[in-house]
Design a protein around this motif. Sequence first.
Motif, mmCIF file in Angstrom:
data_model
loop_
_atom_site.group_PDB
_atom_site.id
_atom_site.type_symbol
_atom_site.label_atom_id
_atom_site.label_comp_id
_atom_site.label_asym_id
_atom_site.label_seq_id
_atom_site.Cartn_x
_atom_site.Cartn_y
_atom_site.Cartn_z
ATOM 1 N N THR A 93 0.743 -0.884 -0.241
ATOM 2 C CA THR A 93 0.252 0.396 0.067
ATOM 3 C C THR A 93 1.046 0.946 -0.256
ATOM 4 O OG1 THR A 93 -0.087 -0.060 2.489
ATOM 5 C CG2 THR A 93 -1.933 -1.330 1.638
ATOM 6 N N PRO A 94 0.105 2.586 -0.966
ATOM 7 C CA PRO A 94 1.513 4.132 -0.467
ATOM 8 C C PRO A 94 1.074 3.951 0.629
ATOM 9 C CG PRO A 94 -1.075 3.641 -1.796
ATOM 10 C CD PRO A 94 -1.024 2.296 -1.292
ATOM 11 N N GLU A 95 0.996 3.480 2.357
ATOM 12 C CA GLU A 95 0.927 3.799 3.432
ATOM 13 C C GLU A 95 2.209 2.696 4.333
ATOM 14 O OE1 GLU A 95 -1.020 3.030 7.842
ATOM 15 O OE2 GLU A 95 -1.800 3.581 5.878
ATOM 16 N N GLY A 96 1.630 1.445 3.239
ATOM 17 C CA GLY A 96 3.818 0.444 4.023
ATOM 18 C C GLY A 96 5.023 1.045 2.684
ATOM 19 N N LEU A 97 4.107 1.198 1.232
ATOM 20 C CA LEU A 97 6.091 2.483 1.292
ATOM 21 C C LEU A 97 6.127 3.038 2.214
ATOM 22 C CD1 LEU A 97 7.347 2.227 -1.103
ATOM 23 C CD2 LEU A 97 5.786 4.210 -2.743
ATOM 24 N N ARG A 98 4.939 4.545 3.097
ATOM 25 C CA ARG A 98 5.879 5.126 3.561
ATOM 26 C C ARG A 98 6.853 4.792 4.599
ATOM 27 N NH1 ARG A 98 1.437 7.554 1.186
ATOM 28 N NH2 ARG A 98 0.397 7.062 3.528
ATOM 29 N N LEU A 99 5.650 3.792 5.387
ATOM 30 C CA LEU A 99 6.305 2.998 6.890
ATOM 31 C C LEU A 99 7.497 2.406 6.145
ATOM 32 C CD1 LEU A 99 5.862 2.449 9.595
ATOM 33 C CD2 LEU A 99 3.989 0.409 9.114
ATOM 34 N N ALA A 100 8.005 2.108 5.290
ATOM 35 C CA ALA A 100 8.721 1.197 4.882
ATOM 36 C C ALA A 100 10.274 2.369 4.643
ATOM 37 C CB ALA A 100 8.793 0.389 3.770
ATOM 38 N N ALA A 101 10.358 3.053 4.307
ATOM 39 C CA ALA A 101 11.168 4.100 4.154
ATOM 40 C C ALA A 101 11.141 4.775 5.603
ATOM 41 C CB ALA A 101 10.262 5.677 3.592
ATOM 42 N N VAL A 102 10.373 5.429 6.274
ATOM 43 C CA VAL A 102 9.945 5.782 7.781
ATOM 44 C C VAL A 102 11.264 4.761 8.100
ATOM 45 C CG1 VAL A 102 9.381 6.451 10.059
ATOM 46 C CG2 VAL A 102 8.858 7.195 7.804
ATOM 47 N N LEU A 103 10.842 3.051 8.730
ATOM 48 C CA LEU A 103 11.399 2.211 8.794
ATOM 49 C C LEU A 103 12.776 1.880 8.907
ATOM 50 C CD1 LEU A 103 8.252 0.110 9.798
ATOM 51 C CD2 LEU A 103 9.949 2.127 11.670
ATOM 52 N N ARG A 104 13.227 2.370 7.452
ATOM 53 C CA ARG A 104 14.020 1.736 6.517
ATOM 54 C C ARG A 104 14.111 0.312 6.185
ATOM 55 N NH1 ARG A 104 18.792 5.580 9.558
ATOM 56 N NH2 ARG A 104 18.025 7.966 7.968
ATOM 57 N N ARG A 105 13.221 -0.229 5.745
ATOM 58 C CA ARG A 105 12.295 -1.905 5.889
ATOM 59 C C ARG A 105 12.920 -1.793 4.515
ATOM 60 N NH1 ARG A 105 13.567 -4.624 10.599
ATOM 61 N NH2 ARG A 105 12.455 -3.688 11.996
ATOM 62 N N LEU A 106 13.016 -2.937 4.013
ATOM 63 C CA LEU A 106 13.207 -3.295 2.488
ATOM 64 C C LEU A 106 13.718 -1.994 1.212
ATOM 65 C CD1 LEU A 106 9.659 -5.118 2.602
ATOM 66 C CD2 LEU A 106 12.004 -6.198 3.047
ATOM 67 N N GLN A 107 14.564 -1.601 1.537
ATOM 68 C CA GLN A 107 15.128 -0.188 1.088
ATOM 69 C C GLN A 107 16.138 -0.931 0.013
ATOM 70 O OE1 GLN A 107 12.968 2.823 0.459
ATOM 71 N NE2 GLN A 107 12.159 1.491 2.435
ATOM 72 N N PRO A 108 16.404 -0.467 -0.809
ATOM 73 C CA PRO A 108 15.513 0.493 -1.831
ATOM 74 C C PRO A 108 14.507 -0.464 -2.737
ATOM 75 C CG PRO A 108 17.110 0.326 -3.004
ATOM 76 C CD PRO A 108 17.407 -0.777 -2.118
ATOM 77 N N ILE A 109 13.343 0.017 -2.091
ATOM 78 C CA ILE A 109 12.251 -0.913 -2.756
ATOM 79 C C ILE A 109 11.497 -0.302 -4.087
ATOM 80 C CG2 ILE A 109 9.248 -1.035 -2.988
ATOM 81 C CD1 ILE A 109 9.194 -1.155 0.140
ATOM 82 N N ARG A 110 11.543 -0.677 -5.485
ATOM 83 C CA ARG A 110 10.817 -0.071 -5.965
ATOM 84 C C ARG A 110 9.657 -0.572 -7.117
ATOM 85 N NH1 ARG A 110 16.124 -2.792 -10.030
ATOM 86 N NH2 ARG A 110 18.179 -1.949 -8.661
ATOM 87 N N VAL A 111 8.930 0.742 -7.180
ATOM 88 C CA VAL A 111 7.834 0.713 -7.419
ATOM 89 C C VAL A 111 7.462 -0.278 -9.105
ATOM 90 C CG1 VAL A 111 5.926 1.603 -7.863
ATOM 91 C CG2 VAL A 111 6.820 2.207 -5.640
#
Length: 172
Positions: A93-111
């Motif tokens: 979800t867009p919220e999950g994408l923001r949360l992943a960025a804030v938590l620095r998880r699974l980075q970088p995520i490519r949409v």
Amino acid sequence: MRAGRLVALMLILQRRGRVTAADLAAQLEVSERTVLRDIEELSGAGVPVYATRGPGGGFQLLENNLPELTDPDDWRPAARRPGHPRRAHIHITPEGLRLAAVLRRLQPIRVSRTHAPPEDGWLAASFRLETIDGAIIDVLSLGPNICVIDPVELRDRVADSARQITLLYAAR
């Protein structure tokens, strides 16, 4: 020579278990940055190396998937396209994408722009898959905002971990 250093690095990890980058650098007589590049190279080649952060942290091989270096014919890297890191495909979800960025998880995520996004506002995406065990923790940290599509092993292990968590909290 780099190939010899990579073999030496694997042997150190095999014999000692968890080792800090500073200790590895001292033993291999290189900089910590070189150790980090070598760890990245091993991981990209399919060697199951993972990092633990914080006090008592360091690098180590997965316990139930230790490559033996005694016979070169016994060990083969994980299946992947040469020169390309292994990637996991997800819906997020867009919220999950923001949360992943804030938590620095699974980075970088490519949409993904090539895959049609699933309906209901979710995005098709992918991330570099270092290890299955490390990815499980990252995926679970994003809660219901992420769905693993591929690899199936990651999807199954996330589902199993979520079931275990549910049973733990349902019993109380």
